[in-house]
Scaffold this motif. Structure first.
Motif, PDB file in Angstrom:
ATOM      1  N   LYS A  15      -3.880  -8.725   0.695  1.00 24.93           N
ATOM      2  CA  LYS A  15      -3.717  -7.266   0.664  1.00 24.93           C
ATOM      3  C   LYS A  15      -5.053  -6.573   0.442  1.00 24.93           C
ATOM      4  CE  LYS A  15       0.987  -7.767  -0.787  1.00 24.93           C
ATOM      5  NZ  LYS A  15       1.912  -7.879  -1.879  1.00 24.93           N
ATOM      6  N   PRO A  16      -5.965  -6.775   1.374  1.00 24.76           N
ATOM      7  CA  PRO A  16      -7.291  -6.183   1.187  1.00 24.76           C
ATOM      8  C   PRO A  16      -7.265  -4.674   1.415  1.00 24.76           C
ATOM      9  CG  PRO A  16      -7.146  -7.155   3.353  1.00 24.76           C
ATOM     10  CD  PRO A  16      -5.847  -7.463   2.671  1.00 24.76           C
ATOM     11  N   LYS A  17      -8.261  -4.019   0.863  1.00 21.91           N
ATOM     12  CA  LYS A  17      -8.367  -2.574   1.076  1.00 21.91           C
ATOM     13  C   LYS A  17      -8.759  -2.294   2.530  1.00 21.91           C
ATOM     14  CE  LYS A  17     -10.907   1.495  -0.370  1.00 21.91           C
ATOM     15  NZ  LYS A  17      -9.725   2.361  -0.435  1.00 21.91           N
TER      16      LYS A  17
ATOM     17  N   ASP B  78      -9.548   6.373   3.530  1.00 25.95           N
ATOM     18  CA  ASP B  78      -8.570   5.310   3.292  1.00 25.95           C
ATOM     19  C   ASP B  78      -7.406   5.444   4.264  1.00 25.95           C
ATOM     20  OD1 ASP B  78      -9.927   4.149   1.189  1.00 25.95           O
ATOM     21  OD2 ASP B  78      -9.139   5.623  -0.234  1.00 25.95           O
TER      22      ASP B  78
ATOM     23  N   LYS C 206       0.214   1.265  10.230  1.00 27.57           N
ATOM     24  CA  LYS C 206       1.339   2.137   9.851  1.00 27.57           C
ATOM     25  C   LYS C 206       1.742   1.916   8.398  1.00 27.57           C
ATOM     26  CE  LYS C 206       3.484   3.096  14.263  1.00 27.57           C
ATOM     27  NZ  LYS C 206       4.464   2.595  15.222  1.00 27.57           N
ATOM     28  N   GLN C 207       1.452   0.720   7.897  1.00 19.24           N
ATOM     29  CA  GLN C 207       1.764   0.404   6.498  1.00 19.24           C
ATOM     30  C   GLN C 207       0.677   0.931   5.553  1.00 19.24           C
ATOM     31  OE1 GLN C 207       4.361  -2.033   5.179  1.00 19.24           O
ATOM     32  NE2 GLN C 207       5.356  -1.288   7.030  1.00 19.24           N
ATOM     33  N   GLY C 208      -0.359   1.574   6.129  1.00 26.08           N
ATOM     34  CA  GLY C 208      -1.406   2.148   5.284  1.00 26.08           C
ATOM     35  C   GLY C 208      -2.693   1.341   5.259  1.00 26.08           C
ATOM     36  N   GLN C 209      -2.775   0.305   6.076  1.00 24.84           N
ATOM     37  CA  GLN C 209      -3.958  -0.553   6.058  1.00 24.84           C
ATOM     38  C   GLN C 209      -5.165   0.143   6.700  1.00 24.84           C
ATOM     39  OE1 GLN C 209      -4.316  -4.062   4.934  1.00 24.84           O
ATOM     40  NE2 GLN C 209      -6.360  -3.186   5.085  1.00 24.84           N
TER      41      GLN C 209
ATOM     42  N   ILE D 113       0.858  -1.180   0.000  1.00 27.47           N
ATOM     43  CA  ILE D 113       0.000   0.000   0.000  1.00 27.47           C
ATOM     44  C   ILE D 113       0.895   1.229   0.000  1.00 27.47           C
ATOM     45  CG2 ILE D 113      -1.875   1.225   1.176  1.00 27.47           C
ATOM     46  CD1 ILE D 113      -2.535  -1.452   2.525  1.00 27.47           C
TER      47      ILE D 113
ATOM     48  N   PRO E  44      -2.266   5.088   0.294  1.00 24.31           N
ATOM     49  CA  PRO E  44      -3.422   4.648   1.076  1.00 24.31           C
ATOM     50  C   PRO E  44      -4.745   5.004   0.420  1.00 24.31           C
ATOM     51  CG  PRO E  44      -1.897   5.933   2.415  1.00 24.31           C
ATOM     52  CD  PRO E  44      -1.468   6.068   1.010  1.00 24.31           C
TER      53      PRO E  44
ATOM     54  N   LEU F 107       0.263  -2.889  11.003  1.00 23.52           N
ATOM     55  CA  LEU F 107      -0.385  -2.925   9.685  1.00 23.52           C
ATOM     56  C   LEU F 107      -0.917  -1.547   9.313  1.00 23.52           C
ATOM     57  CD1 LEU F 107      -2.369  -6.275  10.020  1.00 23.52           C
ATOM     58  CD2 LEU F 107      -0.401  -5.848   8.538  1.00 23.52           C
TER      59      LEU F 107
ATOM     60  N   LYS G  35      -9.939  -3.017  -5.442  1.00 22.48           N
ATOM     61  CA  LYS G  35      -9.503  -3.853  -6.560  1.00 22.48           C
ATOM     62  C   LYS G  35     -10.726  -4.446  -7.244  1.00 22.48           C
ATOM     63  CE  LYS G  35      -5.904  -5.432  -3.644  1.00 22.48           C
ATOM     64  NZ  LYS G  35      -5.551  -6.594  -2.860  1.00 22.48           N
TER      65      LYS G  35
END
Lengths: 439, 224
Positions: free
Chosen positions: B159-161, B30, B189-192, A7, A10, B187, A15
């Motif tokens: 890798k779901p939204k 998001d 922090k990774q943009g999840q 990601i 963000p 997670l 998808k």
């Protein structure tokens, strides 16, 4: 920063928001995932469930094949015995409105002109056979039976049927005009079991005299030279005499015959000879039949009855088998309802989960079939070949044709798949959330 | 972006209608970590199930990236969940015959990803959440906390939204709950994007934003 989730932005969009794979691609994904689930479940699933499932399928397979196979073995043996001892490959009789076969000259021309064909024309008549008529007084009736007396040419008969080899006491006929061979059903004491419900002449010994009263009231004495036991009821209820003497007694013409048994060589199909014999002039006045068509109606009825019993036993076994599989799968799927609900929530489609159960049952069925085939080939077939089920009219071995086995394997396959599909579908199609929450 | 508009959810049992969600509206940008908190029976999990397309609201709409997801048919919804959602439930419910890794790669196989690549990526996830040594363990060989972390990996392997977590710490002790929360924060922090339902204030406050629900309505919307 390298993102483990991929990601980078963000604000990425969903998808394939409205994307649905093509039907073919979707099918491929379903099959691949279902196969993956099934293979792991087979590999690491409960050993007890696996053993019970395979055992049930094995028993159902054996039940489907063995009982029916033995019954068919008996009826096949009856047919073979009728063919070997009476009809040959092709059998000719006069049609109902005639006493004797018509146009025998042309028939014999065809038969003589076909290389390798052997035949035995017979003259038959109904008669009454008496025994011990000298020792009982005139006030008492001697033992008497009604039977078909067949006048045969012993040399020709020996080339066509196995009656000569089926003589269990004494010897077969020769040229002597006053010799007689009696079927085992006409006498007592030569076989452990007896077919037919009629009376017998009693304990007739080789060398004893019997008297035959023919329909034209001629009375003639014969010496018993042999007893034949072919296990074919028609043959074993006959008496065999020399054809020449019978023709004299009946005063019939030299070309009058009641039946002709014909054996064809391997390179000639009976059906083509039958066609040829039907095509001769006045051929329609004769009843030209294959050995199967010539089987006495009682034997035909027996075949049908045994076939029906075999199918009933098989159907019952199949029914019990599929119900058991149904219950096993139902319990198995029910106990995993929550797992399946969560997989559905994760996007594993219901058809994938159902197919995974179908793949498992196919695998267990293949194992059951392989084990069943090994048991049949290594144990059951050799056992029944060595120890056939001995009945008065036949000896039953395990008789399994490719078609018979194939049909039953296909039926079992379809039944097993259906009995898996239905419980899996019943549980898996339920609401995903209810499954997850155990409602 | 998730837009929840006037969601109403009623449960009907004969003549009795129970109103569980009474017109809830909010948006989740998001990458946000949103926690939904409140007392038992207030409709937190019900709201999460509507957002996760596991249930259908009585009325209202849910728009995800400009798509009204409530109009999906069953197969489309399943496909959408597969591609865009991950779920973590109260108990891990990992398939007992599958190793932790196999559990994690299953949704990816269904999504059409290559087996080898799925395995590699899932292994990376296990490494990321400190479970590399347990990848080939069966669920029965994992502790409760490890099982729950494995279920998080299963949920994010594709890798779901959006990651939906329904009371993920409910069956864990304090230490394991904190471990799990740190995994979720990692997670995030990774943009999840994460939507988590919990009744435990300590964990709810670890999120970026907290919705406090009472009687089927949002009582408080707090940026933390």
């Amino acid at each position: 920063m390298k993102s483990i989730l991929g990601i980078k932005n963000p604000r990425k969009k969903c998808k394939d928001t409205v994307y649905m794979p093509t039907q073919l691609n979707n099918l491929k994904l379903i099959i691949r995932t279902a196969f993956f689930i099934a293979s792991k479940s087979i590999q690491r699933g409960s050993l007890i469930v696996k053993l019970v499932t395979v055992f049930i399928l094995l028993l159902t397979f054996l039940n489907l094949l063995v009982i029916g196979g033995l019954l068919i073995g008996i009826t096949e043996d009856v047919s073979v015995k009728v063919k070997d001892s009476l009809t040959g490959d092709v059998f000719i009789e006069p049609s109902l409105e005639y006493d004797y076969i018509q146009n025998t000259g042309d028939i014999f021309s065809v038969l003589k002109g076909t290389p390798g064909v052997r035949y035995s024309p017979r003259l038959t008549t109904g008669a009454s056979i008496e025994y011990e008529y000298k020792s009982v007084g005139s006030e008492k009736n001697p033992p008497r039976v009604s039977a078909v007396v067949a006048g045969i040419d012993p040399l020709l008969e020996a080339q066509v049927t196995n009656i000569e080899q089926r003589v269990i006491a004494g010897s077969f006929l020769n040229e002597n005009w006053d010799f007689i061979v009696l079927g085992s059903s006409l006498v007592d004491g030569y076989t452990s079991s007896k077919m037919g419900s009629g009376s017998t002449l009693g304990h007739v010994l080789i060398g004893d005299k019997v008297r035959i009263r023919f329909s034209n009231n001629n009375l003639l004495e014969f010496t018993v030279v042999g007893i034949v036991n072919s296990k074919s009821s028609t043959v074993d209820q006959r008496a065999f005499v020399n054809q020449k003497i019978l023709r004299q007694i009946l005063s019939t013409a030299g070309n009058s015959y009641s039946e002709i048994a014909i054996v064809t060589p391997n390179n000639i199909a009976p059906a083509s000879l039958i066609e040829e014999l039907r095509d001769i002039p006045r051929g329609n006045r004769n009843d030209v039949k294959s050995s199967d068509e010539a089987i006495p109606s009682a034997v035909g009825d027996l075949k049908k009855a045994f076939g029906l019993i075999g199918n009933l036993v098989g159907a019952t076994a199949l029914f019990v088998g599929i119900i058991t599989i149904f219950v096993i799968i139902f319990v198995n799927v029910s106990s995993r309802r929550r797992y399946l609900g969560i997989l559905k929530a994760q996007g594993i489609s219901a058809p994938t989960l159902i197919l995974s159960y179908v793949f498992q049952i196919i695998f267990y069925m293949l194992v059951g079939l392989i084990l069943g085939t090994i048991i049949i080939l290594i144990f059951l077939q050799p056992y029944f070949a060595k120890n056939p089920i001995s009945l008065p009219m036949a000896e039953g071995e395990l008789f399994l044709t490719q078609a018979y086995v194939s049909i039953r394997v296909i039926v079992l396959f379809i039944a097993a798949v259906i009995s898996t599909f239905i419980p899996a579908w019943l549980i898996i199609r339920q609401n995903t959330l209810n499954a997850i929450l155990g409602r | 972006m998730i837009k929840v508009n006037e969601i109403i959810k009623n449960f009907t049992n004969g003549d009795i209608v129970t109103k569980v969600l009474k017109g809830i509206s909010f948006e989740v940008p998001d990458g946000q970590f949103l926690s939904i908190m409140g007392p038992s029976g207030t409709g937190k999990s019900t709201l999460l199930y509507q957002m996760g397309l596991l249930d259908e609201p009585t009325s209202g709409s849910i728009i995800i990236d400009e798509t009204d997801v409530l109009h999906f048919k069953e197969a489309e919804a399943t496909r959408f969940r597969l591609k865009n959602f991950g779920f973590v439930f109260q108990d891990s419910a990992l398939i007992p015959e599958f190793t932790a890794l196999e559990n994690a790669i299953l949704p990816n196989l269904m999504a059409g990803y290559d087996y080898k690549k799925s395995k590699e990526e899932a292994t990376e996830m296990f490494k990321f959440l400190g479970m590399l040594d347990q990848v080939n363990h069966l669920p029965s060989q994992l502790s409760g906390g490890e099982q729950q972390r494995a279920s998080v990996i299963r949920a994010i392997a594709g890798k779901p939204k959006i990651l939906f977590a329904d009371e993920p710490t409910a069956n864990l002790d304090t230490e394991k709950s904190r471990d799990l929360m740190s995994a979720l924060l990692k997670l995030h922090k990774q943009g999840q994007t994460i939507v988590m339902v919990t009744h435990e204030e300590e964990y709810a406050k670890m999120a970026q934003r907290m919705l406090y629900m009472r009687d089927g309505k949002i009582e408080k919307d707090t940026i933390l």
